[in-house]
Design an enzyme around this catalytic site. Structure first.
Site, mmCIF file in Angstrom:
data_model
loop_
_atom_site.group_PDB
_atom_site.id
_atom_site.type_symbol
_atom_site.label_atom_id
_atom_site.label_comp_id
_atom_site.label_asym_id
_atom_site.label_seq_id
_atom_site.Cartn_x
_atom_site.Cartn_y
_atom_site.Cartn_z
ATOM 1 N N LYS A 139 8.169 20.600 13.153
ATOM 2 C CA LYS A 139 7.307 19.475 13.555
ATOM 3 C C LYS A 139 6.653 18.881 12.310
ATOM 4 C CE LYS A 139 3.164 21.767 12.821
ATOM 5 N NZ LYS A 139 2.259 21.415 11.719
ATOM 6 N N ASP B 104 0.125 26.617 17.097
ATOM 7 C CA ASP B 104 1.170 25.592 17.223
ATOM 8 C C ASP B 104 2.301 26.003 18.161
ATOM 9 O OD1 ASP B 104 -0.178 24.114 15.349
ATOM 10 O OD2 ASP B 104 1.188 24.560 13.691
#
Ligand code: C5P
Length: 292
Positions: free
Chosen positions: A9, A137
């Site tokens: 990401k 995350d």
């Protein structure tokens, strides 16, 4: 055998709104999944236990300390299954780079094991709980979404289906690891008026991405508060940023707690040239990739 891609990401936006009593920080962040990925494969074995094989991984990391192993241990504990599995992890995402590589691997481990053991859909809540316990995350990578707004530690999520024509991404990892804990530790929060103004940008950027209206003219909405504690002590990150700006990127920002830097470029040919040029800087790792 089951094979899963664990994508990296970038954070298109990251503001820190508050230090919490538990030592973590509350965030307003915009995660976006990109094409750079590790791969994990899963195979049931005759012998009991969890066997993890890592290819191209960080040297010296013990099997038990790998987040994939931790995820697997949790999985078997929570769902009461006897482990007899071999997991192979092929690393490609730089480690300690602000790209969520370890977090994505952990999520892929949970998703892969759930498939291998054919858990029912109703297990999703339990899997999400394990994910949040493994790292801030990890929950994002459990979502099947190109992007999401993250609140809280980053574990409270609102999906965003990306629409419209999106820019190419040139990602540069300057080879220096940055320690997330230290970055948050030396962070100075913005003042309340600042945080409010940034929130308006965050919501605007999210809306543009959702409506397919994110253009190079609005690339100035990108922000990462964690650049402030990282840039002064990391010359390599400053230089990479500078170089990508010189090469004509439409936006350049550090991802997460660093040290990776990404450039957005709406012109594909230019992005290709930029990646080739960036590849010449002291052999840094460069990826030409896209949102996905
Ligand atoms: O959750 P994770 O293990 O990824 O976080 C690593 C460290 O980063 C935490 O121990 C904490 O010091 C810091 N952190 C934080 N606030 C967040 C996420 C991480 O302070 N939202």
């Amino acid at each position: 055998m089951i094979k899963i891609e664990a994508r990296a990401k970038i954070n298109l936006f990251l503001e820190v709104t508050r230090k919490r009593a538990d030592g973590y920080h509350d965030l307003e962040t915009l995660f976006a999944r990109i094409g750079v990925a590790d791969t994990l494969s899963f195979r049931k074995t005759k012998e009991p236990g969890i066997r993890l094989r890592v290819k191209n991984g960080p040297p010296g990391l013990k099997q038990e300390d790998n987040i994939v192993h931790k995820a697997a241990v949790k999985f078997f504990g929570v769902f009461g299954v006897n482990p007899a599995v071999e997991i192979t992890l092929k690393k490609n995402i730089p480690v300690g780079a602000g790209l969520g590589g370890g977090s994505s691997d952990a999520a892929a481990a949970l998703i892969g094991l759930a498939k291998l053991y054919m858990l029912p859909k109703s297990a999703a809540g339990g899997l999400m709980k394990i994910a949040a316990g493994l790292g801030s995350d990890v929950p994002f990578f459990m979502l099947e979404a190109g992007a999401a707004q993250g609140y809280g530690r980053g574990e409270k999520l609102k999906k965003i289906e990306l629409a419209g024509r999106l820019p190419s991404i040139v990602l540069v990892y300057p080879g220096v690891p940055v320690y997330t804990k230290e970055v948050y530790g030396s962070l100075k929060l913005g003042n309340p008026a600042d945080i409010r103004a940034r929130r308006a940008d965050f919501l605007e950027l999210s809306g543009l991405l959702r409506r397919g209206k994110f253009t190079r003219e609005r690339a100035g909405l990108l922000f990462n508060r964690l650049e402030e504690p990282v840039l002064p002590g990391h010359k390599a990150v400053r230089l990479v940023k500078q170089r990508l700006v010189q090469l004509g990127a439409d936006a350049v920002m550090m991802s997460g707690s660093g040290a990776s830097v990404f450039a957005l470029c709406w012109d594909k040919a230019k992005a290709r040239r930029m990646a080739a040029e960036a590849g010449r800087i002291r052999g840094y790792r460069v990826f030409l990739t896209k949102f996905c």
